[in-house]
Structure formats: structure tokens, C-alpha cells
Design a protein around this motif. Sequence first.
Motif, PDB file in Angstrom:
ATOM      1  N   PHE A   1     -12.946  -6.131  21.110  1.00 18.92           N
ATOM      2  CA  PHE A   1     -12.924  -7.642  20.829  1.00 18.92           C
ATOM      3  C   PHE A   1     -11.499  -8.233  20.179  1.00 18.92           C
ATOM      4  N   GLY A   2     -10.693  -7.272  20.078  1.00 24.36           N
ATOM      5  CA  GLY A   2      -9.362  -7.694  19.471  1.00 24.36           C
ATOM      6  C   GLY A   2      -9.148  -6.998  18.019  1.00 24.36           C
ATOM      7  N   ARG A   3      -7.684  -7.031  17.643  1.00 23.60           N
ATOM      8  CA  ARG A   3      -7.352  -6.542  16.384  1.00 23.60           C
ATOM      9  C   ARG A   3      -8.333  -7.074  15.058  1.00 23.60           C
ATOM     10  N   GLN A   4      -8.154  -8.477  15.103  1.00 22.05           N
ATOM     11  CA  GLN A   4      -8.565  -9.305  13.982  1.00 22.05           C
ATOM     12  C   GLN A   4     -10.211  -9.055  13.819  1.00 22.05           C
ATOM     13  N   ALA A   5     -10.817  -8.990  14.869  1.00 24.18           N
ATOM     14  CA  ALA A   5     -12.280  -9.222  14.943  1.00 24.18           C
ATOM     15  C   ALA A   5     -12.964  -7.542  14.801  1.00 24.18           C
ATOM     16  N   GLY A   6     -12.018  -6.776  14.741  1.00 18.77           N
ATOM     17  CA  GLY A   6     -12.549  -5.179  14.458  1.00 18.77           C
ATOM     18  C   GLY A   6     -13.213  -4.995  13.046  1.00 18.77           C
ATOM     19  N   ALA A   7     -12.478  -5.249  12.137  1.00 22.87           N
ATOM     20  CA  ALA A   7     -13.109  -5.259  10.744  1.00 22.87           C
ATOM     21  C   ALA A   7     -14.107  -5.903  10.402  1.00 22.87           C
ATOM     22  N   ALA A   8     -14.215  -7.218  10.839  1.00 25.48           N
ATOM     23  CA  ALA A   8     -15.215  -8.105  10.441  1.00 25.48           C
ATOM     24  C   ALA A   8     -16.628  -7.648  11.210  1.00 25.48           C
ATOM     25  N   LEU A   9     -16.544  -7.122  12.655  1.00 23.20           N
ATOM     26  CA  LEU A   9     -17.569  -6.988  13.202  1.00 23.20           C
ATOM     27  C   LEU A   9     -18.165  -5.564  12.642  1.00 23.20           C
ATOM     28  N   ALA A  10     -17.320  -4.652  12.206  1.00 17.98           N
ATOM     29  CA  ALA A  10     -17.607  -3.353  11.629  1.00 17.98           C
ATOM     30  C   ALA A  10     -18.667  -3.557  10.542  1.00 17.98           C
ATOM     31  N   ALA A  11     -17.973  -4.353   9.580  1.00 17.99           N
ATOM     32  CA  ALA A  11     -18.886  -4.613   8.456  1.00 17.99           C
ATOM     33  C   ALA A  11     -20.131  -5.161   8.924  1.00 17.99           C
ATOM     34  N   ARG A  12     -20.610  -5.825   9.835  1.00 17.70           N
ATOM     35  CA  ARG A  12     -21.793  -6.240  10.167  1.00 17.70           C
ATOM     36  C   ARG A  12     -22.498  -5.142  10.906  1.00 17.70           C
ATOM     37  N   PHE A  13     -21.856  -4.414  11.694  1.00 16.31           N
ATOM     38  CA  PHE A  13     -22.503  -3.043  12.138  1.00 16.31           C
ATOM     39  C   PHE A  13     -23.004  -1.998  11.202  1.00 16.31           C
TER      40      PHE A  13
END
Length: 118
Positions: free
Chosen positions: A26-38
Motif C-alpha cells: 500500500f505504499g510507505r506512508q500507509a504501512g505504519a498506520a495500517l499496521a496499527a489497525r491490524f
Amino acid sequence: MAQVQTISDSANRVMASLVSGLEIEFGRQAGAALAARFLEAEEVDFHWDARLLERCLGSYLGGDEAEFELDRVRVLGRIDGRWFVAVMVVDGDGNAHGMLGKRCFRTAKRARAAFADA
């Protein structure tokens, strides 16, 4: 006497692998935010996989409809740079079924003290 078992140090790899995979998809900027949701959605599994130490606390008497025996297991681990101590509900095959409570700590020393204080 309680048994304490050391688990392989996968704590740092759990979050890093998740973020890395999400960044690729999903791209570098989305990785950390999505990881927090997962992490939030799959909290029990991530915390169980990130454990470094575990100690059996005894049987879990959770309900009348239990089809198999469950145990309460205290775990110490580190995920996403934060130390935690949690009490997990685990079956005989080592699969986590729930988390009864969790405390987070800034330092390993405080987490280890909480883990030892049973």
C-alpha cells in the motif's frame, strides 16, 4: 512452583514484518498506520506471537460450554517498541483464545518486575 519458559526473540520481527508487507502493498506512508489497525484488530494473536516469556497460572474456568480445557498464561513481551505483561487464555495446543488483561511498560525492568509479581 511456576514454570517459566523463554520464547524465541520474535518480538521485533512481528511488527517489522507487518509494516514491511503493508508498505510493499500500500505504499510507505500507509504501512505504519495500517499496521496499527491490524494490531488492534488481531491484538490477541500479535501479543501471543510477540511473547518472550510465559508462565502457566493454572486452569481457566471461563464457562460451562467449553469444549476443551483452557489455561491462563502470563506472558511478557515487546511489540512495536513497548513492553507488556498480559494474561492470555490458551488451549493445550498453544493457541491463544483471548486476553484477560494487559499492562504496558516503558522499560524491560518494570515489565519483568510485573511479570515476576504473580
